[in-house]
Motif scaffolding. Structure first.
Motif, short mmCIF file in Angstrom:
data_model
loop_
_atom_site.label_atom_id
_atom_site.label_comp_id
_atom_site.label_asym_id
_atom_site.label_seq_id
_atom_site.Cartn_x
_atom_site.Cartn_y
_atom_site.Cartn_z
N LEU A 97 45.58 19.79 26.42
CA LEU A 97 45.38 20.35 27.77
C LEU A 97 45.94 21.77 27.79
O LEU A 97 47.14 21.98 27.61
CB LEU A 97 46.08 19.46 28.80
N ILE A 98 45.04 22.72 27.99
CA ILE A 98 45.43 24.13 28.02
C ILE A 98 45.25 24.60 29.46
O ILE A 98 44.18 24.41 30.04
CB ILE A 98 44.50 24.96 27.11
N THR A 99 46.29 25.17 30.04
CA THR A 99 46.14 25.61 31.43
C THR A 99 46.47 27.09 31.58
O THR A 99 47.36 27.62 30.92
CB THR A 99 46.99 24.76 32.40
N GLN A 100 45.70 27.73 32.48
CA GLN A 100 46.01 29.11 32.86
C GLN A 100 46.94 29.09 34.07
O GLN A 100 47.42 30.13 34.51
CB GLN A 100 44.73 29.86 33.23
N ASN A 101 47.16 27.91 34.64
CA ASN A 101 47.94 27.82 35.88
C ASN A 101 49.43 27.93 35.59
O ASN A 101 49.91 27.51 34.54
CB ASN A 101 47.63 26.51 36.60
#
Ligand code: BJW
Length: 242
Positions: A97-101
């Motif tokens: 899971l890669i997030t920009q958040n």
């Protein structure tokens, strides 16, 4: 409701990668990046607030913008979209899971392997030394670094700054190996994050997009699921792993 080919691709995949953006937190009450610039902040463009230059020109205003958002983030809770991704992690053998958040809501929903590309608004670091500090004195705005006296700033990645190397490498490696890549709630406009789905495509992944609107990625996606992620993702997870 979902195409059988999508369900079987997800059910049989060993390696699934998810990239999330502000849209996944919208249903928790966190405004998306551009929508965040309403009211008090409506006169500013993100590129003019979220840069080192903006901070140096007007440190008080930028610090206060982040202080307000940090406060909001602490008050909101994960939504069914975040929880569905935590469940997906439990079902898929190799899941990233890669997030920009920067809101930390995936972790609060129970996701364990989260790569944060743009930092975390809950952390604060020294503008000069780039090291995080856990306590500071708010008598000046922005507060000063307890070690060197420079200004403190949020530990987020602004335009023109490099992403944390470890996170960028992990994200790029996982994307290149993905069998299925889901791009969720992101406008796919900000680089290098916007390159990740393209990297996955170059290596033969099946691209799935979940978004309320069209994006530049939509025409490249094999499956485009149009709707709020807080509704679409729980339905998808239930359909794949009934
Ligand atoms: C829903 C929904 C619901 C709503 N369900 N969906 C190559 C080409 C051109 C430019 C560049 C390039 N490489 C680098 C650049 C420069 C720049 C860049 O990309 N500029 C673009 C504007 C073109 N990139 C950088 O500067 C990056 N650094 C870098 O590349 O370093 C090397 C370098 C340096 C100098 C020169 C060249 C190279 C750093 C980027 C850092 C981004 N930081 C921010 C701020 C973080 C801190 C903060 O939060 O304040 O990150 S900007 C902002 O955008 C934030 C977000 O993470 C990011 C992405 O936005 P996101 O998540 O996609 O949100 P939105 O609001 O745009 O979209 C929401 C989406 O959700 C929409 O599509 C809705 O429809 C949808 N939605 N509700 C599902 N319920």
């Amino acid at each position: 409701m979902f195409e059988p080919e999508l369900l079987s691709a997800l059910r049989s995949a060993q390696r699934v990668v998810v990239l999330t953006g502000a849209g996944i937190s919208a249903e928790s009450g966190v405004p998306t990046f551009r929508d965040a610039l309403t009211g008090l902040w409506s006169n500013f463009k993100p590129e003019e607030l979220a840069t080192p230059g903006a901070f140096l020109r007007n440190p008080k205003m930028v610090w206060e913008w982040y202080a307000l958002r940090r406060q909001l983030t602490a008050q909101v809770t994960p939504n069914p979209g975040h929880f569905a991704l935590a469940e997906m992690e439990r079902r898929v053998p190799h899941f990233a899971l890669i997030t920009q958040n920067v809101d930390g809501l995936h972790q609060r929903a129970g996701s364990r392997q989260v790569t944060e590309l743009h930092g975390n608004i809950g952390r604060v670091k020294c503008f000069e030394e780039n090291t995080c500090v856990s306590a500071w004195d708010e008598t000046t705005v922005p507060p000063r670094c307890p070690h060197c006296g420079s200004w403190l700033r949020p530990d987020v990645v602004w335009f023109g700054e490099l992403l944390p190397e470890e996170a960028r490498e992990a994200a790029s490696g996982a994307s290149a190996n993905a069998e299925v890549f889901l791009s969720i709630g992101t406008s796919a406009l900000v680089y290098p994050a916007a390159d990740l789905p393209l990297e996955a495509l170059r290596h033969g992944a099946v691209l799935v997009e979940v978004n309320t609107e069209e994006t530049p990625l939509t025409r490249r996606a094999k499956f485009s699921l149009r709707g709020p992620s807080g509704r679409v993702l729980p339905e998808l997870v239930r359909a794949v792993w009934p």
